[in-house]
Motif scaffolding. Structure first.
Motif, mmCIF file in Angstrom:
data_model
loop_
_atom_site.group_PDB
_atom_site.id
_atom_site.type_symbol
_atom_site.label_atom_id
_atom_site.label_comp_id
_atom_site.label_asym_id
_atom_site.label_seq_id
_atom_site.Cartn_x
_atom_site.Cartn_y
_atom_site.Cartn_z
ATOM 1 N N TYR A 142 4.773 2.132 3.431
ATOM 2 C CA TYR A 142 5.315 1.698 2.157
ATOM 3 C C TYR A 142 4.916 2.623 1.008
ATOM 4 O O TYR A 142 5.645 2.762 0.028
ATOM 5 C CB TYR A 142 4.901 0.254 1.818
ATOM 6 N N ALA A 143 3.745 3.256 1.112
ATOM 7 C CA ALA A 143 3.312 4.190 0.045
ATOM 8 C C ALA A 143 4.172 5.458 0.067
ATOM 9 O O ALA A 143 4.547 5.976 -0.967
ATOM 10 C CB ALA A 143 1.842 4.552 0.244
ATOM 11 N N VAL A 144 4.503 5.931 1.263
ATOM 12 C CA VAL A 144 5.318 7.159 1.362
ATOM 13 C C VAL A 144 6.773 6.833 1.034
ATOM 14 O O VAL A 144 7.444 7.619 0.359
ATOM 15 C CB VAL A 144 5.204 7.753 2.794
ATOM 16 N N GLY B 148 -2.892 -0.934 12.477
ATOM 17 C CA GLY B 148 -1.569 -1.429 12.134
ATOM 18 C C GLY B 148 -1.399 -1.630 10.645
ATOM 19 O O GLY B 148 -0.369 -1.275 10.061
ATOM 20 N N VAL B 149 -2.413 -2.206 9.990
ATOM 21 C CA VAL B 149 -2.349 -2.442 8.539
ATOM 22 C C VAL B 149 -2.304 -1.110 7.806
ATOM 23 O O VAL B 149 -1.528 -0.926 6.852
ATOM 24 C CB VAL B 149 -3.535 -3.314 8.072
#
Length: 191
Positions: A187-189, A179-180
């Protein structure tokens, strides 16, 4: 509801027969008093009974009064009534013994002019058919089908979720780690 039991026929109670006798007596008196106008009498208490509530306070009579026709129809009606009473008295004066009769007129009267059969054909059978159709479509398809579909959905989802609940701490830690990682990748993409 089934055949008529003629052994259970009985006289009506006094609470029904006395009011009917009073009404019959009053109708005989009213008919007798109302017939005075046919006989040429000037005393006619029922002729203008409704005059106070009618227009101009007088009873409107159509042009070309039909008094002879009314007199003839009244006399014919009384004669037919008296003949019917005499015929019934002649037939049933000893006692009433029911026996099946094949006479079409007797059958027509015995079956009450087939009104029950006609109403059954015109109203009852279509309404029952519509109810059965609604029962099969709504009850079988929509309500039962919908509840079966929901049960299948919850059974399938609970079967899948049950596999996630193993009771092992490392499986839970692995799920949290996945999940993490998914959140970090999202969020990075995205940004």
């Amino acid at each position: 509801g089934g055949p008529v039991s003629y052994a259970r026929i009985h006289e009506v109670p006094k609470v029904m027969s006395i009011p009917l006798l009073i009404l019959a007596l009053l109708s005989i008196i009213g008919g007798f008093v109302g017939s005075f106008s046919f006989l040429g009498s000037s005393w006619n208490p029922l002729g203008n009974f409704l005059a106070p509530v009618l227009l101009n306070g007088t009873v409107q009579v159509a042009a070309g009064s039909t008094q002879p026709i009314e007199l003839i129809s009244t006399v014919v009606s009384v004669i037919i009534g008296v003949l019917g009473i005499a015929w019934a008295w002649a037939v049933y004066r000893k006692s009433f013994n029911y026996k099946e009769n094949r006479n079409p007129f007797y059958q027509l009267v015995f079956h009450k002019y087939y009104v029950d059969e006609a109403l059954d054909f015109v109203l009852i059978k279509p309404i029952v058919g519509l109810g059965r159709l609604a029962n099969s479509v709504l009850e079988g398809g929509a309500l039962d089908g919908g509840s079966r579909g929901l049960a299948w959905l919850f059974r399938g989802s609970s079967g899948g979720l049950r596999r996630l609940q193993t009771g092992y701490m490392r499986n839970y830690a692995l799920a949290i780690l996945v999940g993490v990682v998914l959140i970090v990748v999202y969020y990075a993409v995205r940004g």
